[in-house]
Enzyme design. Structure first.
Site, PDB file in Angstrom:
ATOM      1  N   TYR A   8       0.962  -1.047  -0.068  1.00 46.29           N
ATOM      2  CA  TYR A   8       0.158   0.003  -0.490  1.00 46.29           C
ATOM      3  C   TYR A   8       0.956   1.525   0.369  1.00 46.29           C
ATOM      4  CZ  TYR A   8      -3.808   3.747   1.647  1.00 46.29           C
ATOM      5  OH  TYR A   8      -4.574   4.421   1.517  1.00 46.29           O
ATOM      6  N   ALA A  10       3.931   1.823  -0.605  1.00 50.96           N
ATOM      7  CA  ALA A  10       4.460   1.942  -2.377  1.00 50.96           C
ATOM      8  C   ALA A  10       3.965   2.064  -3.321  1.00 50.96           C
ATOM      9  CB  ALA A  10       5.755   0.398  -2.557  1.00 50.96           C
ATOM     10  N   LYS A  12       0.936   4.283  -3.455  1.00 52.28           N
ATOM     11  CA  LYS A  12       0.715   5.711  -2.782  1.00 52.28           C
ATOM     12  C   LYS A  12       1.955   6.297  -3.105  1.00 52.28           C
ATOM     13  CE  LYS A  12      -3.096   4.725  -1.385  1.00 52.28           C
ATOM     14  NZ  LYS A  12      -4.664   5.475  -1.733  1.00 52.28           N
TER      15      LYS A  12
END
Length: 98
Positions: A8, A10, A12
């Protein structure tokens, strides 16, 4: 990032990098590119959380309330009119990340 959330976090970070790169690439054509980064928004996705969990999160948010879909929509609406804003990440989280 939170423990157990490497994928998650990475993704973003990738969106942030992509937003800035696309903004730079398209600015000369009059095209802006920005991203909205919502914090804890009161939606059905969070319905499975306990009241205690929600209270703990709310206590960590400086404005002492959960965000609403309308809060996010207002940021998006702003960006539709802000033609001199590009390459920015608009965080809509009540100060949760400061």
């Amino acid at each position: 990032g939170n423990a157990g959330q490497v994928n998650y976090s990475a993704s973003k970070a990738g969106v942030i990098g992509m937003t800035k790169a696309v903004a730079r690439e398209l600015a000369s054509r009059g095209i802006t590119c920005n991203a909205v980064a919502p914090g804890f928004i009161d939606t059905e996705m969070n319905a499975s959380l306990t009241d205690r969990d929600v209270d703990e999160i709310r206590d960590d948010i400086p404005v002492r309330r959960l965000g609403t879909p309308a809060d996010v929509a207002k940021a998006v609406l702003f960006l539709t009119e802000a033609d001199y804003v590009t390459g920015q990440i608009i965080t809509v989280d009540g100060g949760w990340t400061i």
